[in-house]
Design an enzyme around this catalytic site. Sequence first.
Site, short mmCIF file in Angstrom:
data_model
loop_
_atom_site.label_atom_id
_atom_site.label_comp_id
_atom_site.label_asym_id
_atom_site.label_seq_id
_atom_site.Cartn_x
_atom_site.Cartn_y
_atom_site.Cartn_z
N PRO A 191 0.73 -1.33 0.15
CA PRO A 191 -0.11 0.06 0.00
C PRO A 191 1.03 1.40 -0.04
O PRO A 191 1.77 1.33 0.54
CB PRO A 191 -0.89 -0.10 1.23
CG PRO A 191 -0.32 -1.03 2.09
CD PRO A 191 0.45 -1.97 1.27
N ASN A 192 0.29 2.25 -0.67
CA ASN A 192 0.87 3.50 -0.82
C ASN A 192 2.00 3.85 -1.59
O ASN A 192 2.58 4.71 -1.97
CB ASN A 192 0.94 4.28 0.31
CG ASN A 192 -0.39 4.37 1.14
OD1 ASN A 192 -1.30 4.88 0.67
ND2 ASN A 192 -0.59 3.78 2.42
N ARG A 200 4.92 11.33 -1.81
CA ARG A 200 5.51 10.98 -0.34
C ARG A 200 6.87 11.79 -0.39
O ARG A 200 7.36 12.21 -1.28
CB ARG A 200 5.84 9.25 -0.05
CG ARG A 200 4.04 8.86 -0.29
CD ARG A 200 4.21 7.34 -0.01
NE ARG A 200 4.33 7.17 1.52
CZ ARG A 200 4.29 5.80 1.97
NH1 ARG A 200 4.41 4.95 1.04
NH2 ARG A 200 4.26 5.53 3.14
N TYR A 227 11.88 8.59 1.51
CA TYR A 227 11.38 7.10 0.67
C TYR A 227 12.37 7.16 -0.57
O TYR A 227 13.43 6.77 -0.55
CB TYR A 227 10.15 7.29 0.17
CG TYR A 227 9.08 6.88 1.46
CD1 TYR A 227 9.14 5.51 2.22
CD2 TYR A 227 8.30 7.97 2.03
CE1 TYR A 227 8.44 5.52 3.34
CE2 TYR A 227 7.56 7.70 3.16
CZ TYR A 227 7.69 6.28 3.86
OH TYR A 227 6.73 6.30 4.91
N ASN A 244 8.36 -5.41 -0.85
CA ASN A 244 8.21 -4.44 0.14
C ASN A 244 6.59 -4.16 0.49
O ASN A 244 5.88 -3.80 -0.28
CB ASN A 244 8.47 -2.80 -0.60
CG ASN A 244 8.40 -1.85 0.32
OD1 ASN A 244 7.81 -1.92 1.48
ND2 ASN A 244 9.02 -0.77 0.17
N ALA A 303 3.35 -0.49 4.86
CA ALA A 303 2.87 -0.57 6.17
C ALA A 303 2.43 -1.79 6.88
O ALA A 303 2.35 -2.27 8.15
CB ALA A 303 1.57 0.54 6.65
N HIS A 355 4.20 -4.03 9.49
CA HIS A 355 4.24 -3.89 10.65
C HIS A 355 2.89 -4.49 11.29
O HIS A 355 2.72 -4.49 12.55
CB HIS A 355 4.22 -2.63 10.97
CG HIS A 355 5.36 -1.69 10.27
ND1 HIS A 355 6.58 -2.10 10.34
CD2 HIS A 355 5.17 -0.51 9.54
CE1 HIS A 355 7.16 -1.11 9.68
NE2 HIS A 355 6.37 -0.13 8.99
N ASP A 409 1.92 -15.13 7.41
CA ASP A 409 1.37 -16.62 7.05
C ASP A 409 1.74 -17.08 5.68
O ASP A 409 1.89 -18.09 5.53
CB ASP A 409 -0.01 -16.82 7.76
CG ASP A 409 -0.01 -16.73 9.15
OD1 ASP A 409 0.89 -16.61 9.83
OD2 ASP A 409 -1.41 -16.73 9.62
N GLU A 432 12.52 -9.21 1.92
CA GLU A 432 11.82 -7.89 2.15
C GLU A 432 12.80 -6.76 1.93
O GLU A 432 13.90 -6.74 2.61
CB GLU A 432 11.19 -8.13 3.45
CG GLU A 432 10.56 -6.86 4.06
CD GLU A 432 9.40 -7.01 5.19
OE1 GLU A 432 8.93 -7.96 5.34
OE2 GLU A 432 9.41 -6.06 6.11
N HIS A 488 12.67 -2.35 2.23
CA HIS A 488 12.28 -1.05 2.62
C HIS A 488 13.08 0.29 2.19
O HIS A 488 14.50 0.01 2.33
CB HIS A 488 11.85 -0.66 4.15
CG HIS A 488 11.19 -1.87 4.70
ND1 HIS A 488 9.79 -1.54 4.63
CD2 HIS A 488 11.29 -3.15 5.33
CE1 HIS A 488 9.00 -2.92 5.33
NE2 HIS A 488 9.90 -3.73 5.64
N SER A 543 13.08 3.34 3.35
CA SER A 543 13.24 3.92 4.36
C SER A 543 14.23 3.23 5.40
O SER A 543 14.28 2.01 5.43
CB SER A 543 12.23 4.83 5.11
OG SER A 543 11.21 3.63 5.70
N ARG A 545 13.12 5.24 12.74
CA ARG A 545 11.77 6.04 12.66
C ARG A 545 10.97 5.52 13.71
O ARG A 545 11.45 5.10 14.68
CB ARG A 545 11.42 5.47 11.19
CG ARG A 545 12.01 5.86 9.90
CD ARG A 545 11.38 5.78 8.57
NE ARG A 545 10.08 6.45 8.62
CZ ARG A 545 9.22 6.30 7.64
NH1 ARG A 545 9.14 5.41 6.92
NH2 ARG A 545 7.95 7.07 7.79
N ARG A 568 6.88 1.47 13.65
CA ARG A 568 7.47 0.89 12.46
C ARG A 568 8.72 -0.21 12.86
O ARG A 568 9.33 -0.76 12.04
CB ARG A 568 7.85 2.06 11.65
CG ARG A 568 6.98 2.63 11.10
CD ARG A 568 7.66 3.54 9.98
NE ARG A 568 6.80 4.86 9.87
CZ ARG A 568 5.73 4.95 8.84
NH1 ARG A 568 5.34 3.91 8.01
NH2 ARG A 568 5.07 6.27 9.09
C1 DQA Z 1 8.03 1.51 3.75
C2 DQA Z 1 8.15 1.75 5.26
C3 DQA Z 1 6.64 1.31 6.10
O1 DQA Z 1 6.77 1.72 7.37
C4 DQA Z 1 5.76 2.38 5.33
O2 DQA Z 1 4.46 2.41 5.87
C5 DQA Z 1 5.87 2.32 3.76
C6 DQA Z 1 6.93 2.30 3.24
C7 DQA Z 1 9.40 1.61 3.28
O3 DQA Z 1 9.75 1.32 1.99
O4 DQA Z 1 10.21 2.43 3.69
O5 DQA Z 1 4.69 2.76 3.17
O6 DQA Z 1 7.65 0.12 3.71
#
Ligand code: DQA
Length: 141
Positions: free
Chosen positions: A9-10, A17, A22, A71, A74, A77, A84, A95, A97, A99, A104, A108
């Site tokens: 998401p996002n 952002r 990011y 990735n 959110a 977390h 699962d 995985e 990220h 950031s 942070r 997170r």
């Molecule tokens: C993220 C870190 C997450 O905490 C955040 O909610 C994101 C981006 C990252 O790539 O740094 O949406 O996954």
Amino acid sequence: MKILVINGPNLNLLSKRDESIYSNFNVDQIVELLRNEFKEFEFSSFQSNVEGELVSKIQSADENFDGLIINPGAYAHTSIAMMDALEICKIPKIEVHLSHLANREDYRQTLLTAKNTNGYISGFKENSYLAAAYLLKKIIR
Ligand code: DQA
């Protein structure tokens, strides 16, 4: 070797952002970067804001791919369902990220999905994905 890149998401709105946290790359540009740097891999990209869609994609990943870069946004977390699904998925998976999570907010610091991956990379912006591809090359056999 076929590699699936999943973004949660996002991550479809990276241009809106904070790019100091990011990246100034969008998801398509990140996948382009991967394709340019790792010609030996065939990358497929999937992004969704919907937890169930992400779960279904992870569930089918080991039938179609040799490795996974994820990735979870959110959901990293919060999502026991994705955690699962990653346990069921047996291909090498890393995985990422953008950031630097250790620097942070407290909320997170819980990393559920990462528990069921081979490991995670955090804090290198778009280069986190490149590091993941490099490491997949080392662990896929
Ligand atoms: C993220 C870190 C997450 O905490 C955040 O909610 C994101 C981006 C990252 O790539 O740094 O949406 O996954």
